[in-house]
Design a protein around this motif. Structure first.
Motif, PDB file in Angstrom:
ATOM      1  N   TYR A 197     -12.119   1.768  -0.466  1.00  0.00           N
ATOM      2  CA  TYR A 197     -11.060   2.028  -1.442  1.00  0.00           C
ATOM      3  C   TYR A 197     -10.058   2.989  -0.818  1.00  0.00           C
ATOM      4  N   LEU A 198      -8.827   2.532  -0.673  1.00  0.00           N
ATOM      5  CA  LEU A 198      -7.748   3.407  -0.237  1.00  0.00           C
ATOM      6  C   LEU A 198      -7.196   4.107  -1.465  1.00  0.00           C
ATOM      7  N   ILE A 199      -7.137   5.426  -1.441  1.00  0.00           N
ATOM      8  CA  ILE A 199      -6.621   6.171  -2.588  1.00  0.00           C
ATOM      9  C   ILE A 199      -5.374   6.941  -2.176  1.00  0.00           C
ATOM     10  N   ASN A 200      -4.310   6.733  -2.936  1.00  0.00           N
ATOM     11  CA  ASN A 200      -3.045   7.436  -2.715  1.00  0.00           C
ATOM     12  C   ASN A 200      -2.666   8.337  -3.880  1.00  0.00           C
ATOM     13  N   GLN A 201      -3.301   8.164  -5.004  1.00  0.00           N
ATOM     14  CA  GLN A 201      -2.958   8.989  -6.174  1.00  0.00           C
ATOM     15  C   GLN A 201      -3.372  10.432  -5.899  1.00  0.00           C
ATOM     16  N   PRO A 202      -2.451  11.385  -5.994  1.00  0.00           N
ATOM     17  CA  PRO A 202      -2.787  12.773  -5.644  1.00  0.00           C
ATOM     18  C   PRO A 202      -3.998  13.323  -6.384  1.00  0.00           C
ATOM     19  N   GLU A 203      -4.166  12.937  -7.660  1.00  0.00           N
ATOM     20  CA  GLU A 203      -5.316  13.441  -8.416  1.00  0.00           C
ATOM     21  C   GLU A 203      -6.632  12.970  -7.810  1.00  0.00           C
ATOM     22  N   LEU A 204      -6.661  11.729  -7.306  1.00  0.00           N
ATOM     23  CA  LEU A 204      -7.881  11.210  -6.693  1.00  0.00           C
ATOM     24  C   LEU A 204      -8.137  11.873  -5.339  1.00  0.00           C
ATOM     25  N   VAL A 205      -7.086  12.049  -4.560  1.00  0.00           N
ATOM     26  CA  VAL A 205      -7.216  12.734  -3.273  1.00  0.00           C
ATOM     27  C   VAL A 205      -7.729  14.152  -3.490  1.00  0.00           C
ATOM     28  N   ASP A 206      -7.189  14.813  -4.495  1.00  0.00           N
ATOM     29  CA  ASP A 206      -7.596  16.178  -4.822  1.00  0.00           C
ATOM     30  C   ASP A 206      -9.077  16.229  -5.206  1.00  0.00           C
ATOM     31  N   LYS A 207      -9.517  15.238  -5.944  1.00  0.00           N
ATOM     32  CA  LYS A 207     -10.921  15.198  -6.370  1.00  0.00           C
ATOM     33  C   LYS A 207     -11.846  15.053  -5.178  1.00  0.00           C
ATOM     34  N   VAL A 208     -11.499  14.171  -4.263  1.00  0.00           N
ATOM     35  CA  VAL A 208     -12.357  13.903  -3.116  1.00  0.00           C
ATOM     36  C   VAL A 208     -12.358  15.060  -2.121  1.00  0.00           C
ATOM     37  N   SER A 224       7.051  20.021  -4.113  1.00  0.00           N
ATOM     38  CA  SER A 224       6.002  19.384  -4.913  1.00  0.00           C
ATOM     39  C   SER A 224       5.116  18.498  -4.038  1.00  0.00           C
ATOM     40  N   CYS A 225       5.737  17.695  -3.186  1.00  0.00           N
ATOM     41  CA  CYS A 225       4.964  16.805  -2.323  1.00  0.00           C
ATOM     42  C   CYS A 225       4.175  17.573  -1.272  1.00  0.00           C
ATOM     43  N   GLN A 226       4.702  18.714  -0.834  1.00  0.00           N
ATOM     44  CA  GLN A 226       3.953  19.516   0.125  1.00  0.00           C
ATOM     45  C   GLN A 226       2.629  19.976  -0.477  1.00  0.00           C
ATOM     46  N   ARG A 227       2.634  20.264  -1.775  1.00  0.00           N
ATOM     47  CA  ARG A 227       1.401  20.666  -2.461  1.00  0.00           C
ATOM     48  C   ARG A 227       0.472  19.478  -2.691  1.00  0.00           C
ATOM     49  N   ASP A 228       1.044  18.331  -3.072  1.00  0.00           N
ATOM     50  CA  ASP A 228       0.238  17.236  -3.601  1.00  0.00           C
ATOM     51  C   ASP A 228       0.073  16.039  -2.674  1.00  0.00           C
ATOM     52  N   ALA A 229       0.926  15.907  -1.648  1.00  0.00           N
ATOM     53  CA  ALA A 229       0.911  14.666  -0.878  1.00  0.00           C
ATOM     54  C   ALA A 229       1.177  14.880   0.606  1.00  0.00           C
ATOM     55  N   PHE A 230       0.812  16.039   1.122  1.00  0.00           N
ATOM     56  CA  PHE A 230       1.048  16.358   2.534  1.00  0.00           C
ATOM     57  C   PHE A 230      -0.236  16.936   3.103  1.00  0.00           C
ATOM     58  N   ILE A 231      -0.972  16.131   3.876  1.00  0.00           N
ATOM     59  CA  ILE A 231      -2.290  16.556   4.354  1.00  0.00           C
ATOM     60  C   ILE A 231      -2.487  16.220   5.841  1.00  0.00           C
ATOM     61  N   LEU A 276       0.814  -1.211   0.000  1.00  0.00           N
ATOM     62  CA  LEU A 276       0.000   0.000   0.000  1.00  0.00           C
ATOM     63  C   LEU A 276       0.851   1.266   0.000  1.00  0.00           C
ATOM     64  N   TYR A 277       2.136   1.134   0.325  1.00  0.00           N
ATOM     65  CA  TYR A 277       3.027   2.295   0.307  1.00  0.00           C
ATOM     66  C   TYR A 277       3.554   2.572  -1.099  1.00  0.00           C
ATOM     67  N   ARG A 278       3.116   1.744  -2.060  1.00  0.00           N
ATOM     68  CA  ARG A 278       3.436   1.991  -3.477  1.00  0.00           C
ATOM     69  C   ARG A 278       2.190   2.094  -4.345  1.00  0.00           C
ATOM     70  N   ALA A 279       1.069   1.632  -3.842  1.00  0.00           N
ATOM     71  CA  ALA A 279      -0.157   1.569  -4.644  1.00  0.00           C
ATOM     72  C   ALA A 279      -0.791   2.944  -4.803  1.00  0.00           C
ATOM     73  N   TRP A 280      -1.367   3.169  -5.969  1.00  0.00           N
ATOM     74  CA  TRP A 280      -2.157   4.382  -6.183  1.00  0.00           C
ATOM     75  C   TRP A 280      -3.567   4.201  -5.633  1.00  0.00           C
ATOM     76  N   MET A 281      -4.016   2.936  -5.605  1.00  0.00           N
ATOM     77  CA  MET A 281      -5.370   2.667  -5.153  1.00  0.00           C
ATOM     78  C   MET A 281      -5.461   1.196  -4.765  1.00  0.00           C
ATOM     79  N   ALA A 282      -6.267   0.897  -3.759  1.00  0.00           N
ATOM     80  CA  ALA A 282      -6.469  -0.490  -3.345  1.00  0.00           C
ATOM     81  C   ALA A 282      -7.914  -0.658  -2.891  1.00  0.00           C
ATOM     82  N   GLU A 283      -8.455  -1.834  -3.159  1.00  0.00           N
ATOM     83  CA  GLU A 283      -9.840  -2.130  -2.780  1.00  0.00           C
ATOM     84  C   GLU A 283      -9.845  -3.142  -1.643  1.00  0.00           C
ATOM     85  N   PHE A 284     -10.720  -2.914  -0.669  1.00  0.00           N
ATOM     86  CA  PHE A 284     -10.883  -3.833   0.450  1.00  0.00           C
ATOM     87  C   PHE A 284     -12.366  -4.145   0.565  1.00  0.00           C
ATOM     88  N   ARG A 285     -12.731  -5.414   0.382  1.00  0.00           N
ATOM     89  CA  ARG A 285     -14.138  -5.802   0.387  1.00  0.00           C
ATOM     90  C   ARG A 285     -14.517  -6.517   1.672  1.00  0.00           C
TER      91      ARG A 285
END
Length: 449
Positions: free
Chosen positions: A50-61, A381-388, A34-43
């Protein structure tokens, strides 16, 4: 030397093993992939997450379509006894009205007004620590007390040793150790009439904390009516009308808000500061640099804060490695497509600062402690896109600016007077309670400089 991680990062986890690990510690249950995945599903048999790590998906949500992804009611269940309908749990129109009232209290000018109270709390923390120099200190308990002192001084203009403040702190400490990050209602769909599996201790502590907070807010309401209320955060919030309706918070709703201010402003700050002190002991050169900066900059009033650059970068790096709130859960209100996969309505969308801040495809050397990274192209770059650490978008924590003053201030004041050292055999292991804490506490030896 790298900072400690959870007890395990298993490569593969069966559903049954994941459930067992999850109940023990949600952080240790997370597989390494999960520390490399952009997305993972857990049923589960009841819903999908759905765990989302892709910055574009995080930004959307979080930023682009927040109304489509409200806070998950499943997660709210575990905190409802204490927080009621606070701004942390509500959604929609109720949440928007609450933020319209709360946000003005935390704007830039108002934060400047809180600085003297923060500085008093920092000086009090230094004096409390002075008799303990030369001993072994459990840092989480110490930082919890210091952070609670900041909250009570800035919110109600009373120190932590005020009778009611001290009682709230004591009962909250018991509450936070008894309350898991996720209630069972987060895992199973329950009808509204079904019991929520809160322990009797959790319910009792929550009831007692809310009773004490109600006393504080009632006393403040009387002071406001008499025209003698101090000009602090509680007065500001209680006298600010909603610009859309002209109405202020009622007493019960103010109790809800004070409960989350205490939770968010005390529990999260205590977690962040305790891990920062541990990292300073782990990296003594950085500790000395921050101490030297503090020696040369203090006693200049609020203008000191923007100049605590090293302290701020160190605190920010601690927030990256040990985000106080490790996971946030949203629920999508209509079908959506993520990475060519249809995510059905009602699915749980997990946004994990814990994973995002250590993501191997985003950060350079993600598991390393490196405050200098914030001056690099990758760090910016990561401060903008991956630091929350405080979330992002419309639901960003209203106290984010407050925390980024409080943390570097307390850190600088403590390191100006004391040196923190490792204790052999007492390496902390991060686990998730209400926030990211150490399994057996964070123990350091403290010496006077």
């Amino acid at each position: 030397m790298t900072p400690p991680k959870p007890a395990s990062r298993p490569d593969k986890v069966s559903l049954w093993r994941y459930f067992k690990l999850f109940r023990k510690d949600i952080l240790s249950a997370q597989p390494h992939r999960l520390y490399r995945a952009w997305m993972a599903e857990f049923r589960t048999p009841f819903f999908s997450s759905y765990l989302i790590n892709q910055p574009e998906l995080v930004d959307k949500v979080l930023k682009k379509q927040p109304d489509q992804f409200p806070k998950s009611e499943r997660i709210s269940e575990g905190l409802r006894p204490l927080l009621g309908n606070s701004v942390f749990l509500t959604n929609g129109k109720t949440w928007k009205r609450q933020r319209r009232i709360i946000d003005p209290a935390f704007d830039g000018g108002r934060l400047k007004d809180t600085y003297p109270a923060m500085l008093d709390a920092a000086n009090a923390a230094v004096e409390r620590l002075r008799p303990l120099a030369g001993t072994e200190l459990e840092c989480e308990q110490f930082t919890s007390y210091a952070a609670a002192d900041v909250i009570f001084r800035t919110l109600f203009s009373v120190p932590i040793d005020h009778k009611i403040a001290a009682e709230v702190f004591d009962k909250f400490h018991r509450y936070q150790r008894a309350q898991p990050l996720l209630n069972l209602a987060a895992l199973f769909p329950l009808p509204k009439w079904a019991p929520r599996f809160h322990s009797s201790e959790t319910k009792r502590n929550a009831k007692e904390i809310r009773f004490l907070i109600k006393q504080l807010t009632a006393d403040r309401a009387k002071q406001i009516a008499a025209g003698c209320a101090p000009n602090d955060l509680a007065t500001k919030i209680m006298t600010t009308p909603d610009p859309a309706t002209g109405q202020c918070f009622g007493q019960d709703e103010m109790v809800d808000q004070v409960a989350i201010f205490f939770l968010a402003g005390h529990e999260t700050s205590a977690s962040a500061l305790a891990w920062t002190l541990y990292l300073m002991a782990l990296y003594p050169d950085w500790q000395d640099n921050v101490a030297n900066e503090a020696q040369s900059l203090f006693d200049q009033g609020f203008t000191t804060i923007p100049r605590l650059k090293l302290s701020r970068d160190v605190f920010r790096e601690a927030l990256r490695l040990y985000p106080p709130v490790p996971m946030m859960v949203r629920e999508n209100t209509c079908p959506v497509t993520f990475r060519d996969r249809v995510v059905s309505e009602g699915s749980q969308i997990v946004i994990s600062p814990w994973h995002l801040h250590r993501h191997e495809r985003l950060w350079e050397n993600p598991d390393a402690f490196d405050p200098a990274r914030w001056e690099t192209e990758n760090g910016r770059s990561c401060q903008r896109d991956a630091f929350i650490p405080f979330s992002a978008g419309a639901r960003v924590c209203p106290g984010a600016g407050f925390a980024m003053i409080e943390g570097p201030l307390l850190l600088s004041m403590l390191l100006k007077s004391f040196r923190f050292e490792l204790i052999e055999g007492r390496e902390p292991v991060p686990v998730a309670h209400l926030t990211v804490r150490s399994k057996d506490g964070i123990w350091l030896r403290v010496r006077e400089r």
